[in-house]
Design a protein around this motif. Structure first.
Motif, PDB file in Angstrom:
ATOM      1  N   VAL A 115      51.106 -69.303 114.451  1.00  0.00           N
ATOM      2  CA  VAL A 115      49.884 -69.103 115.231  1.00  0.00           C
ATOM      3  C   VAL A 115      49.903 -67.703 115.831  1.00  0.00           C
ATOM      4  CG1 VAL A 115      48.473 -69.930 117.144  1.00  0.00           C
ATOM      5  CG2 VAL A 115      49.754 -71.561 115.735  1.00  0.00           C
ATOM      6  N   LEU A 116      48.959 -66.888 115.405  1.00  0.00           N
ATOM      7  CA  LEU A 116      48.867 -65.523 115.911  1.00  0.00           C
ATOM      8  C   LEU A 116      48.001 -65.505 117.168  1.00  0.00           C
ATOM      9  CD1 LEU A 116      48.341 -63.434 112.645  1.00  0.00           C
ATOM     10  CD2 LEU A 116      50.480 -63.982 113.820  1.00  0.00           C
ATOM     11  N   PRO A 117      48.497 -64.897 118.237  1.00  0.00           N
ATOM     12  CA  PRO A 117      47.701 -64.828 119.467  1.00  0.00           C
ATOM     13  C   PRO A 117      46.529 -63.881 119.304  1.00  0.00           C
ATOM     14  CG  PRO A 117      49.700 -63.532 119.687  1.00  0.00           C
ATOM     15  CD  PRO A 117      49.814 -64.259 118.377  1.00  0.00           C
ATOM     16  N   PRO A 118      45.481 -64.079 120.068  1.00  0.00           N
ATOM     17  CA  PRO A 118      44.317 -63.185 119.957  1.00  0.00           C
ATOM     18  C   PRO A 118      44.532 -61.880 120.703  1.00  0.00           C
ATOM     19  CG  PRO A 118      43.913 -64.850 121.628  1.00  0.00           C
ATOM     20  CD  PRO A 118      45.246 -65.190 120.993  1.00  0.00           C
ATOM     21  N   ALA A 119      43.857 -60.843 120.240  1.00  0.00           N
ATOM     22  CA  ALA A 119      43.857 -59.576 120.970  1.00  0.00           C
ATOM     23  C   ALA A 119      43.030 -59.733 122.235  1.00  0.00           C
ATOM     24  CB  ALA A 119      43.288 -58.470 120.092  1.00  0.00           C
ATOM     25  N   THR A 120      43.369 -58.954 123.239  1.00  0.00           N
ATOM     26  CA  THR A 120      42.626 -59.009 124.494  1.00  0.00           C
ATOM     27  C   THR A 120      41.896 -57.709 124.810  1.00  0.00           C
ATOM     28  OG1 THR A 120      44.626 -58.362 125.709  1.00  0.00           O
ATOM     29  CG2 THR A 120      44.193 -60.722 125.479  1.00  0.00           C
ATOM     30  N   VAL A 121      42.344 -56.606 124.194  1.00  0.00           N
ATOM     31  CA  VAL A 121      41.693 -55.309 124.423  1.00  0.00           C
ATOM     32  C   VAL A 121      41.730 -54.510 123.128  1.00  0.00           C
ATOM     33  CG1 VAL A 121      42.275 -55.195 126.887  1.00  0.00           C
ATOM     34  CG2 VAL A 121      43.858 -54.239 125.196  1.00  0.00           C
ATOM     35  N   THR A 122      41.005 -53.401 123.116  1.00  0.00           N
ATOM     36  CA  THR A 122      41.061 -52.449 121.999  1.00  0.00           C
ATOM     37  C   THR A 122      41.897 -51.259 122.431  1.00  0.00           C
ATOM     38  OG1 THR A 122      38.898 -53.132 121.174  1.00  0.00           O
ATOM     39  CG2 THR A 122      39.726 -51.000 120.431  1.00  0.00           C
ATOM     40  N   GLY A 123      42.892 -50.915 121.628  1.00  0.00           N
ATOM     41  CA  GLY A 123      43.811 -49.849 121.975  1.00  0.00           C
ATOM     42  C   GLY A 123      43.481 -48.537 121.282  1.00  0.00           C
ATOM     43  N   PRO A 124      44.440 -47.600 121.271  1.00  0.00           N
ATOM     44  CA  PRO A 124      44.238 -46.300 120.630  1.00  0.00           C
ATOM     45  C   PRO A 124      43.839 -46.440 119.163  1.00  0.00           C
ATOM     46  CG  PRO A 124      46.236 -46.284 121.954  1.00  0.00           C
ATOM     47  CD  PRO A 124      45.761 -47.700 121.925  1.00  0.00           C
ATOM     48  N   ALA A 125      43.012 -45.519 118.687  1.00  0.00           N
ATOM     49  CA  ALA A 125      42.529 -45.477 117.301  1.00  0.00           C
ATOM     50  C   ALA A 125      41.728 -46.721 116.934  1.00  0.00           C
ATOM     51  CB  ALA A 125      43.684 -45.271 116.324  1.00  0.00           C
ATOM     52  N   GLY A 126      41.237 -47.451 117.936  1.00  0.00           N
ATOM     53  CA  GLY A 126      40.418 -48.612 117.669  1.00  0.00           C
ATOM     54  C   GLY A 126      41.175 -49.830 117.218  1.00  0.00           C
ATOM     55  N   VAL A 127      42.485 -49.861 117.416  1.00  0.00           N
ATOM     56  CA  VAL A 127      43.318 -50.981 116.971  1.00  0.00           C
ATOM     57  C   VAL A 127      43.319 -52.082 118.035  1.00  0.00           C
ATOM     58  CG1 VAL A 127      45.648 -51.712 116.326  1.00  0.00           C
ATOM     59  CG2 VAL A 127      44.788 -49.484 115.581  1.00  0.00           C
ATOM     60  N   PRO A 128      42.982 -53.323 117.672  1.00  0.00           N
ATOM     61  CA  PRO A 128      43.066 -54.421 118.635  1.00  0.00           C
ATOM     62  C   PRO A 128      44.495 -54.572 119.149  1.00  0.00           C
ATOM     63  CG  PRO A 128      41.785 -55.089 116.724  1.00  0.00           C
ATOM     64  CD  PRO A 128      42.407 -53.762 116.387  1.00  0.00           C
ATOM     65  N   THR A 129      44.652 -54.881 120.429  1.00  0.00           N
ATOM     66  CA  THR A 129      45.991 -55.004 121.009  1.00  0.00           C
ATOM     67  C   THR A 129      45.933 -55.959 122.192  1.00  0.00           C
ATOM     68  OG1 THR A 129      47.928 -53.737 121.740  1.00  0.00           O
ATOM     69  CG2 THR A 129      45.777 -52.988 122.522  1.00  0.00           C
ATOM     70  N   GLY A 130      46.966 -55.900 123.034  1.00  0.00           N
ATOM     71  CA  GLY A 130      47.055 -56.848 124.136  1.00  0.00           C
ATOM     72  C   GLY A 130      47.781 -58.120 123.741  1.00  0.00           C
ATOM     73  N   PHE A 131      48.571 -58.038 122.675  1.00  0.00           N
ATOM     74  CA  PHE A 131      49.318 -59.202 122.206  1.00  0.00           C
ATOM     75  C   PHE A 131      50.563 -59.419 123.064  1.00  0.00           C
ATOM     76  CE2 PHE A 131      47.186 -57.359 118.438  1.00  0.00           C
ATOM     77  CZ  PHE A 131      46.333 -58.413 118.137  1.00  0.00           C
ATOM     78  N   PRO A 132      51.034 -60.654 123.177  1.00  0.00           N
ATOM     79  CA  PRO A 132      52.161 -60.942 124.072  1.00  0.00           C
ATOM     80  C   PRO A 132      53.494 -60.448 123.539  1.00  0.00           C
ATOM     81  CG  PRO A 132      51.504 -62.925 122.898  1.00  0.00           C
ATOM     82  CD  PRO A 132      50.479 -61.880 122.577  1.00  0.00           C
ATOM     83  N   HIS A 133      54.485 -60.442 124.417  1.00  0.00           N
ATOM     84  CA  HIS A 133      55.842 -59.988 124.131  1.00  0.00           C
ATOM     85  C   HIS A 133      56.621 -61.110 123.448  1.00  0.00           C
ATOM     86  CE1 HIS A 133      59.669 -57.887 125.956  1.00  0.00           C
ATOM     87  NE2 HIS A 133      59.678 -57.915 124.637  1.00  0.00           N
ATOM     88  N   THR A 134      56.183 -61.457 122.219  1.00  0.00           N
ATOM     89  CA  THR A 134      56.777 -62.533 121.421  1.00  0.00           C
ATOM     90  C   THR A 134      56.812 -62.090 119.966  1.00  0.00           C
ATOM     91  OG1 THR A 134      54.642 -63.591 120.951  1.00  0.00           O
ATOM     92  CG2 THR A 134      55.810 -64.300 122.960  1.00  0.00           C
ATOM     93  N   PRO A 135      57.626 -62.744 119.113  1.00  0.00           N
ATOM     94  CA  PRO A 135      57.598 -62.396 117.688  1.00  0.00           C
ATOM     95  C   PRO A 135      56.213 -62.566 117.068  1.00  0.00           C
ATOM     96  CG  PRO A 135      59.585 -63.637 118.188  1.00  0.00           C
ATOM     97  CD  PRO A 135      58.732 -63.691 119.437  1.00  0.00           C
ATOM     98  N   GLU A 136      55.488 -63.604 117.483  1.00  0.00           N
ATOM     99  CA  GLU A 136      54.131 -63.803 116.956  1.00  0.00           C
ATOM    100  C   GLU A 136      53.204 -62.676 117.422  1.00  0.00           C
ATOM    101  OE1 GLU A 136      56.374 -67.526 117.039  1.00  0.00           O
ATOM    102  OE2 GLU A 136      55.919 -66.071 118.608  1.00  0.00           O
ATOM    103  N   GLY A 137      53.428 -62.195 118.643  1.00  0.00           N
ATOM    104  CA  GLY A 137      52.648 -61.057 119.115  1.00  0.00           C
ATOM    105  C   GLY A 137      52.922 -59.806 118.305  1.00  0.00           C
ATOM    106  N   ALA A 138      54.200 -59.604 117.924  1.00  0.00           N
ATOM    107  CA  ALA A 138      54.554 -58.457 117.091  1.00  0.00           C
ATOM    108  C   ALA A 138      53.878 -58.548 115.725  1.00  0.00           C
ATOM    109  CB  ALA A 138      56.070 -58.380 116.931  1.00  0.00           C
ATOM    110  N   MET A 139      53.836 -59.752 115.160  1.00  0.00           N
ATOM    111  CA  MET A 139      53.193 -59.928 113.856  1.00  0.00           C
ATOM    112  C   MET A 139      51.690 -59.683 113.951  1.00  0.00           C
ATOM    113  SD  MET A 139      53.188 -63.241 111.308  1.00  0.00           S
ATOM    114  CE  MET A 139      54.908 -63.017 110.821  1.00  0.00           C
ATOM    115  N   ALA A 140      51.071 -60.183 115.009  1.00  0.00           N
ATOM    116  CA  ALA A 140      49.637 -59.970 115.187  1.00  0.00           C
ATOM    117  C   ALA A 140      49.320 -58.488 115.340  1.00  0.00           C
ATOM    118  CB  ALA A 140      49.146 -60.756 116.399  1.00  0.00           C
ATOM    119  N   GLN A 141      50.188 -57.759 116.045  1.00  0.00           N
ATOM    120  CA  GLN A 141      49.959 -56.323 116.209  1.00  0.00           C
ATOM    121  C   GLN A 141      50.099 -55.570 114.898  1.00  0.00           C
ATOM    122  OE1 GLN A 141      49.210 -54.427 119.497  1.00  0.00           O
ATOM    123  NE2 GLN A 141      48.294 -53.705 117.594  1.00  0.00           N
TER     124      GLN A 141
END
Length: 284
Positions: A115-141
């Motif tokens: 289960v990939l967590p959802p992004a919460t904000v838009t980061g540099p270069a328009g990349v969605p981000t705000g993922f949690p400090h978890t392995p699933e968050g790393a994969m989503a990023q």
């Protein structure tokens, strides 16, 4: 000179029309073949081959892909760096090129989805981000980084992404496999670095696996994508990407060091995809 029999006189407008239709059909077929090959070329460009981890000596048989077990870590910064390098360089199962082609999906159960967590904000270069400090968050990023870069359809877009999302010592605007994939795509279609409004690239993360982690701040996630390239016609293929993801400040970024060993690019949902350790991805 007398006209050719059977209505084949080039001066005959009906013959010329039929010839033109045949030429257009041939051109359409050529474009379809080009795009199909292009999808595979991009898939291979996204997966760089490293010494000791190429398709000929990737080591490990099908089904030997590692699970998310943490790598052993000694004491001190040097031991941690060595453990990270060993995890990234560890070979993954080798598969034939044909594995990236569309293929029948399996009726087997690959196990619980990731289960990939959802992004919460838009980061540099328009990349969605705000993922949690978890392995699933790393994969989503990682999935968001790759999607934004390739779907930009331009070299400047891909370079802007990696410039903003790689730490010093990591992939650069000239070395990153995502930039090479974009260059391959544009070159094969005869486009400039700026791309074209007629070119559409869609990268959809459908399966993945956590290759491993070293402590809470270093994860090597691998994402298996469906790649769709459209230029007059559409072709589909599979491509996979693994990266060293490092927790930096408040977000995951691509860390320093060589890009990880080539992951298997397998059409998502097939028996082979399950055999090499991929699981379905779901968005939370």
């Amino acid at each position: 000179m007398a006209p050719r029999r059977g209505g084949r006189d080039p001066r005959n407008p009906h013959w010329s029309r039929r010839k033109m239709i045949a030429l257009l059909a041939m051109a359409a077929l050529t474009v379809a073949v080009l795009i199909a090959g292009l999808a595979l070329a991009v898939a291979h460009a996204l997966n760089p081959t490293h010494d000791g981890a190429d398709a000929g000596n990737a080591g490990g048989s099908i089904g030997s892909a590692a699970g998310p077990a943490p790598a052993a870590v000694g004491t001190g910064p040097r031991a941690t760096a060595d453990a990270r390098d060993a995890l990234a360089a560890r070979p993954m199962p080798a598969v034939p090129e044909s594995a990236s082609h569309p293929a029948p999906v399996s009726d087997r159960d690959p196990g619980p989805p990731i289960v990939l967590p959802p992004a919460t904000v838009t980061g540099p270069a328009g990349v969605p981000t705000g993922f949690p400090h978890t392995p699933e968050g790393a994969m989503a990023q990682l999935a968001a980084i790759d999607q934004t870069a390739l779907q930009s359809g331009s070299l400047s877009g891909a370079r802007a992404v990696i410039a903003a999302w790689a730490l010093p010592g990591g992939p650069t605007t000239s070395s990153w496999s995502g930039v090479r994939a974009m260059s391959t795509l544009l070159s094969a279609t005869g486009l400039s670095g700026g791309g074209s409004s007629q070119l559409a690239v869609v990268l959809t993360p459908l399966m993945g696996q956590i290759k491993g982690s070293v402590g809470p701040d270093f994860v090597v996630p691998c994402v298996d994508f469906e790649l769709e390239v459209t230029l007059q016609q559409t072709a589909r293929g599979a491509t996979a990407d693994c990266q060293r993801m490092v927790w930096h400040g408040d977000r995951w970024m691509i860390g320093p060091g060589d890009e990880p060993a080539q992951p298997p690019s397998v059409w998502p949902g097939t028996d082979l995809a399950i055999d090499v350790g991929y699981r379905d991805l779901r968005h939370g």
